[in-house]
Design a protein around this motif. Structure first.
Motif, short mmCIF file in Angstrom:
data_model
loop_
_atom_site.label_atom_id
_atom_site.label_comp_id
_atom_site.label_asym_id
_atom_site.label_seq_id
_atom_site.Cartn_x
_atom_site.Cartn_y
_atom_site.Cartn_z
N ARG A 10 7.91 -66.67 -53.49
CA ARG A 10 6.58 -67.29 -53.69
C ARG A 10 5.99 -67.75 -52.36
NH1 ARG A 10 7.76 -70.79 -59.14
NH2 ARG A 10 7.18 -69.14 -60.59
N ARG A 11 6.80 -68.40 -51.53
CA ARG A 11 6.31 -68.84 -50.22
C ARG A 11 5.91 -67.64 -49.36
NH1 ARG A 11 10.92 -72.62 -48.35
NH2 ARG A 11 11.44 -73.01 -50.48
N PHE A 12 6.71 -66.59 -49.42
CA PHE A 12 6.42 -65.37 -48.65
C PHE A 12 5.07 -64.79 -49.08
CE2 PHE A 12 6.59 -60.79 -47.97
CZ PHE A 12 6.89 -60.75 -46.62
N ILE A 13 4.82 -64.70 -50.37
CA ILE A 13 3.56 -64.15 -50.87
C ILE A 13 2.39 -65.00 -50.38
CG2 ILE A 13 2.19 -63.71 -52.95
CD1 ILE A 13 4.90 -62.85 -54.27
N VAL A 42 20.11 -63.16 -60.43
CA VAL A 42 20.20 -63.18 -61.89
C VAL A 42 19.44 -64.39 -62.44
CG1 VAL A 42 21.80 -63.54 -63.83
CG2 VAL A 42 22.32 -61.83 -62.08
N ALA A 43 19.53 -65.51 -61.75
CA ALA A 43 18.87 -66.74 -62.20
C ALA A 43 17.36 -66.69 -62.00
CB ALA A 43 19.45 -67.95 -61.47
N THR A 44 16.89 -65.90 -61.04
CA THR A 44 15.45 -65.87 -60.73
C THR A 44 14.98 -64.44 -60.55
OG1 THR A 44 15.82 -66.11 -58.36
CG2 THR A 44 15.53 -68.15 -59.63
N GLN A 45 15.06 -63.66 -61.62
CA GLN A 45 14.61 -62.27 -61.54
C GLN A 45 13.13 -62.22 -61.21
OE1 GLN A 45 15.76 -60.34 -65.17
NE2 GLN A 45 17.94 -60.57 -64.76
N PRO A 46 12.71 -61.20 -60.46
CA PRO A 46 11.30 -61.10 -60.06
C PRO A 46 10.36 -61.05 -61.27
CG PRO A 46 12.66 -59.48 -58.91
CD PRO A 46 13.52 -60.10 -59.95
N GLY A 61 3.26 -63.89 -58.07
CA GLY A 61 2.12 -63.46 -57.27
C GLY A 61 2.11 -61.98 -56.95
N PHE A 62 3.09 -61.24 -57.47
CA PHE A 62 3.10 -59.79 -57.25
C PHE A 62 2.03 -59.13 -58.12
CE2 PHE A 62 7.66 -60.81 -56.40
CZ PHE A 62 7.66 -60.44 -55.07
N GLU A 63 1.38 -58.11 -57.54
CA GLU A 63 0.42 -57.32 -58.32
C GLU A 63 1.15 -56.41 -59.29
OE1 GLU A 63 -2.98 -57.59 -57.85
OE2 GLU A 63 -2.58 -59.13 -56.33
N GLN A 64 2.28 -55.87 -58.83
CA GLN A 64 3.09 -54.96 -59.63
C GLN A 64 4.55 -55.13 -59.22
OE1 GLN A 64 1.09 -51.52 -58.09
NE2 GLN A 64 0.14 -51.09 -60.06
#
Length: 171
Positions: free
Chosen positions: A99-102, A149-153, A158-161
């Motif tokens: 999230r920070r990276f985005i 596993v705990a935080t799958q994308p 904020g990803f478009e896809q």
């Protein structure tokens, strides 16, 4: 994956040994003729450049500064039409970091951010890691696996896809 990602920035997500760097190299070579390609920003390559060996973790602050410099240059090259996009090759296993990276890359001028998630079984990644000349300690991979596993994308980051790569799944 049914189609190729089409975004100004593609973030790779996956464990060591999942095939991220191999995919990035192949993706960069598959641009249509006459179309500007993609550049890869790799934390492993940055570590190799800074410390002479990708296995040396070094200072994350130094690595991150180089990441930002390369992303900034990539955004400028995209704006000039000299580049289609950038692939960010790192494990990216923690949601808060993604999230920070985005947020950071949007501020640098990347209008769209997509992800390619390398969702391969832990056993496969561990086996591939054992076959490498530069191995990541298994304890590190196990910790990364738990984090991923705990935080799958998800698109909510904020990803478009998100493209999910993995072994063929039987019906």
């Amino acid at each position: 994956m049914q189609q190729q990602p089409n975004s100004s920035l593609i973030v790779l997500i996956g464990l060591p040994g999942s095939g991220k760097s191999t995919w990035a190299a192949q993706f960069g070579m598959n641009c249509p003729e006459g179309r500007p390609g993609y550049r890869t920003v790799s934390t492993d390559q940055i570590r190799a450049d800074l410390y002479g060996d990708a296995a040396i973790q070094g200072s994350w602050g130094q690595v991150w500064a180089r990441v930002i410099d390369q992303l900034r240059q990539g955004a400028a090259d995209i704006h000039r039409g000299d580049l289609t996009g950038v692939v960010y090759d790192a494990t990216n296993v923690r949601r808060r970091d993604r999230r920070r990276f985005i947020q950071t890359v949007h501020a640098l001028g990347y209008p769209t951010v997509a992800a390619v998630w390398f969702d391969f079984p832990l056993s496969c990644c561990l086996e591939r890691n054992r076959a490498r000349s530069r191995q990541v300690p298994e304890a590190v991979i196990l910790k990364m696996h738990r984090q991923l596993v705990a935080t799958q994308p998800s698109l909510s980051e904020g990803f478009e896809q998100i493209w999910r790569m993995g072994p063929a799944r039987l019906p």
